[in-house]
Design an enzyme around this catalytic site. Structure first.
Site, PDB file in Angstrom:
ATOM      1  CG  ASN A 459      -0.164   0.158   2.513  1.00 41.82           C
ATOM      2  OD1 ASN A 459       0.883  -0.455   2.688  1.00 41.82           O
ATOM      3  ND2 ASN A 459      -0.663   0.989   3.412  1.00 41.82           N
ATOM      4  CB  CYS A 461       2.352   3.582   4.794  1.00 37.71           C
ATOM      5  SG  CYS A 461       1.558   5.191   4.684  1.00 37.71           S
ATOM      6  CD  GLU A 463       0.691   0.263   6.512  1.00 33.92           C
ATOM      7  OE1 GLU A 463      -0.366   0.858   6.805  1.00 33.92           O
ATOM      8  OE2 GLU A 463       1.508   0.714   5.693  1.00 33.92           O
TER       9      GLU A 463
END
Length: 848
Positions: A459, A461, A463
């Site tokens: 995604n 970020c 994670e």
């Protein structure tokens, strides 16, 4: 402890004659336009009220004097309140207690705005609780709040608000809530801090039995900062359009209609406060044939430029700018152009300055690079299955396509040295911070949902590792446990942490059913798989409270043990929900169903790679009851854990972000109201205990940019404890993440921090991550080549400028900061990375 008098404070009574002169000179303008003389006594009383709990460390006179310097005759009353707050903030560098005082003064202003009364009134608590009830009723009337919120016993909930928890806020936490999170109508705030937490709890319990009691449980967990949901949940919980999810992941097909459909989806997802990640690998490369119109394709880049402009055009929920990350697999023929997207030179029509980029790297590329072998780039229309397979199957198929290319059976391909491409990838990371490096095979081989699809990207970020397809947009539902709040009397309270995790999992699962979904594909995926991502923040706070340096072997042990405990309770809590509510629809055939837990999947990754992963598999807890419960009742959620960056919610909770060491022991914090200096409060408190906190110590901290290693007076044990992130070996941080990673069914937002001029160290760090089985990396962070001039220091004592020297890496000599940044593709050693900001982008809270 050393009192504020170390700084020469004096709280003696001000000369009454001088006060009378100031009083006569200044006036204020009331809201109704009336002008009256400034009441200095009343100002002093307000400051005294705010400093009551911190009298040992703060000075009423100092705040009053600073405020009088910053106001003018006829100042509007609301600006006078702001001046009080900001004047207090200017002294936060002297003592962290000033942050709490500034928060109390801000609360006083907010209380007046919301209740039209004074927080010092004898009935203030009554007014506070009544304002909560009125905020829900008015919000429903105004069309802001979900009408179902009126079905709660509002008096019961009002009486369960713990108003004294407002004192837990530091200034930045309350300021953040005030500016961006509290509900408003016609510009006027309807909420106070405890009202806010209660509204969020109510919104998350709408479908619960015994809802009022559940609300109180949720409220207590959040309002004590033990657990905080992600930003979209905080913004929209209990609202008429409760879009509570953080990020959305899409896969884009090589079809013009689907491309523009997904660009439209990006707009909708961004509009409703979601961060967006797009997988673009399916699109054919530049120069490939378009059969329907008999012409050549322009490749991926022009569509990425459009995605960039869509991102820039959308303001998410009116509170933050749009954010998108685009992924491309490393064998794509357009990958070299993809690497250049964030450069500040070249054709602007082929640059994307408003989106993030990430490499989706297969294991075979890493093997070829380490073996100094060749690497072949293809166009996906000629190798259509490569993006949808992984592990040994990918390697066999990739090698088959290479043979086809050698036989002339593939039209568009390019053979380059794998190491040459790796150098270019790293040089662009040095130069632009992009594309991030993420590993396709680790994400897929270790995915619990390998039976139900393919992970095509992470995604925004990095994670989240969930399957995507044209029919399913993966959705991240996030929240984080604050580890610092679970250290009690110098020890981790394991029972408390287990209870927090269990309740947090319940809240996250509730999000899925309550959520407003901007697209049908997002709803399809979330209802079928029900993934959630419980993370952590305050890891650094926990280590400080445990008196453990970040680079101590005990930190590795703690990282391992605390993540095992969280994993244990998260998985068990999801399985207990499955017993009560039913397992998720695609559970059958999943790794959970096959008795394969996250810790078991490292062996699977070793098997697929044909290489060992040197990460301990030791289990401290007895996992048998958890495995038996999952076998008997299944799982409510396909995925349960993901460690997001927590940039904003950690501000709210007053802890350090995510899993990272402290960035700087002293730094300047900026917001819309101005700038103020922040010093590590843990460091200040430890220095107070040994009588070393003083103006001279503050000046030295400023001079050395927070680096305590160069301050002779500080004992070695404190120097060890308060190392900043750039003083810690980045490979050590990789080891900590690997120790956590074996317990996690998704991934972690792991930033890379490089201090020095060694490109070799940068390469070694990413290789170490791959070898340790890490799934993803996030930003690359580096120090600037120059330092800020210290205008608040005595130039005669400290000089006018300072040059930073960079520590030697692996036997290299220390070197002074270079005057210029020089980046080449073939030589990434002896270059200085680009400067970066604290906690990535301070305005970017896409996940949390």
């Amino acid at each position: 402890m050393v009192s504020g008098k170390t700084f020469g404070y004096s709280d003696t009574t001000r000369d009454q004659k001088n006060e009378t002169v100031i009083n006569a000179m200044l006036s204020i303008t009331k809201k109704d336009g009336a002008v009256e003389t400034l009441d200095l006594v009343r100002m002093r009383q307000a400051i005294t009220w705010a400093t009551n709990d911190y009298a040992e460390f703060v000075s009423v006179d100092l705040i009053l004097e600073e405020t009088l310097k910053n106001i003018f005759d006829g100042i509007p009353s609301h600006e006078l309140e702001d001046a009080l707050v900001l004047s207090t903030c200017s002294f936060i560098e002297k003592d962290p207690a000033y942050s709490n005082v500034a928060a109390k003064l801000l609360l006083k202003k907010l209380f007046n705005e919301v209740t039209q009364s004074s927080i010092t009134h004898p009935d203030a608590a009554v007014y506070y609780r009544q304002s909560f009830i009125e905020s829900i009723k008015k919000g429903i009337t105004y069309g802001i709040i979900d009408p179902r919120m009126g079905q709660y016993d509002l008096d019961f909930l009002a009486n369960h608000m713990c108003l004294d928890r407002d004192s837990n806020f530091e200034y930045m936490g309350l300021k953040t809530l005030n500016e961006r999170y509290f509900t408003k109508h016609n510009g006027r705030r309807l909420e106070l801090p405890q009202t806010f937490w209660m509204r969020v709890a109510m919104g998350l319990a709408l479908m619960e039995d015994q809802a009022n009691e559940r609300v109180v449980e949720f409220y207590n967990l959040m309002s004590t900062f033990a657990y905080v949901p992600s930003t979209p949940t905080l913004l929209h919980s209990g609202m008429t359009r409760p879009q509570l999810s953080s990020c959305f992941l899409t896969t884009i097909n090589d079809d013009l209609k689907h491309i523009f459909k997904c660009l439209g989806d990006n707009a909708q997802l961004s509009k409703w406060s979601g961060g967006v990640a797009n997988d673009w690998t399916n699109l054919r490369a530049t120069g490939s044939n378009i059969g329907s119109i008999k012409t050549e394709s322009q490749g991926v880049v022009p569509f990425l430029k459009i995605a960039n402009d869509v991102t820039a055009a959308i303001n998410r929920s009116g509170s933050r700018r749009g954010a998108t990350c685009v992924y491309l697999e490393t064998w794509h023929l357009d990958v070299e152009d993809f690497l250049d997207l964030r450069r500040n030179t070249g054709d602007e029509r082929r640059r994307t300055h408003d989106i993030n980029t990430a490499n989706w790297v297969p294991d075979l590329f890493m093997k070829r690079m380490l073996a100094d072998g060749p690497w072949t780039l293809f166009s996906p229309d000629e190798v259509p299955d490569l993006h949808h397979i992984y592990g040994k199957q990918f390697e066999q198929r990739y090698e088959h396509y290479e043979l086809m290319a050698q036989r002339g059976e593939i039209n568009k391909f390019k053979v380059i040295e794998a190491k040459q491409l790796w150098r270019k990838m790293l040089s662009r990371l040095f130069e632009t911070g992009h594309p991030w490096i993420t590993f396709k095979d680790a994400c897929n081989v270790r995915s619990p949902q390998d039976h139900a699809g393919v992970v095509h990207s992470s995604n925004l970020c990095t994670e989240i590792t969930l399957n995507t397809s044209a029919d399913e947009t993966a959705v991240c539902n996030l929240g984080s446990v604050n580890l610092g709040r679970h250290i009690i009397n110098g020890k981790l309270d394991e029972v408390m942490l287990g209870n927090s995790v269990k309740l947090a999992i319940r809240m996250l699962d509730n999000v899925i059913d309550i959520n407003f979904y901007p697209t049908i594909e997002a709803q399809n995926a979330n209802m079928r798989h029900r993934p959630i991502g419980l993370g952590v923040m305050g890891f650094q706070d926990a280590l400080y409270n445990l008196d453990i340096p970040f680079n101590d072997p005990r930190a590795l042990e703690f990282a391992d043990n605390v993540m095992e405990l969280i994993s244990y309770h998260a998985i068990l809590a999801s399985s207990e929900l499955a017993k009560d509510r039913g397992a998720y629809k695609s559970f059958k055939g999943s790794k959970w169903d096959r008795n394969l837990f996250p810790v078991d999947t490292l062996a699977l990754l070793e098997e697929e790679r044909g290489e060992s992963i040197n990460v301990s598999r030791t289990e401290r807890l007895d996992w048998t009851p958890v495995r038996e419960h999952v076998k008997a009742h299944g799982m409510r959620n396909s995925n349960t854990m993901a460690l997001a960056p927590t940039a904003t919610i950690s501000n709210i909770a007053g802890c350090y972000p995510c899993i990272e060491p402290i960035y700087k022991n002293i730094y300047v914090k900026a917001n819309m109201s101005g700038e103020f200096t922040v010093v590590n409060s843990y460091l200040v408190n430890d220095l107070k205990k040994i009588g070393l906190w003083s103006q001279d110590m503050l000046d030295q901290l400023k001079y050395f940019d927070g680096n305590v290693q160069q301050i002779e007076a500080i004992p070695q044990n404190i120097k060890d404890k308060y190392k900043e992130v750039f003083e810690i070996d980045p490979i050590w941080l990789v080891q900590l993440t690997a120790a956590r990673g074996k317990w996690i069914d998704q991934s972690q937002s792991h930033n890379v921090f490089i201090n020095g001029v060694s490109g070799k160290l940068l390469s070694d760090t990413y290789i170490a991550g791959w070898k340790a089985g890490l799934k993803t990396f996030y930003y690359l962070r580096s120090l600037a080549a120059t330092q800020v001039e210290k205008s608040t220091l005595d130039a005669k004592k400290f000089g006018y400028t300072q040059k930073r020297e960079y520590k030697a890496m692996e036997g290299e000599q220390a070197v002074a900061a270079p005057e210029k940044q020089i980046i080449t593709e073939d030589a990434i050693v002896d270059v200085m990375p680009k400067a970066c900001s604290i906690s990535a982008d301070p305005e970017c809270d896409v996940c949390q």
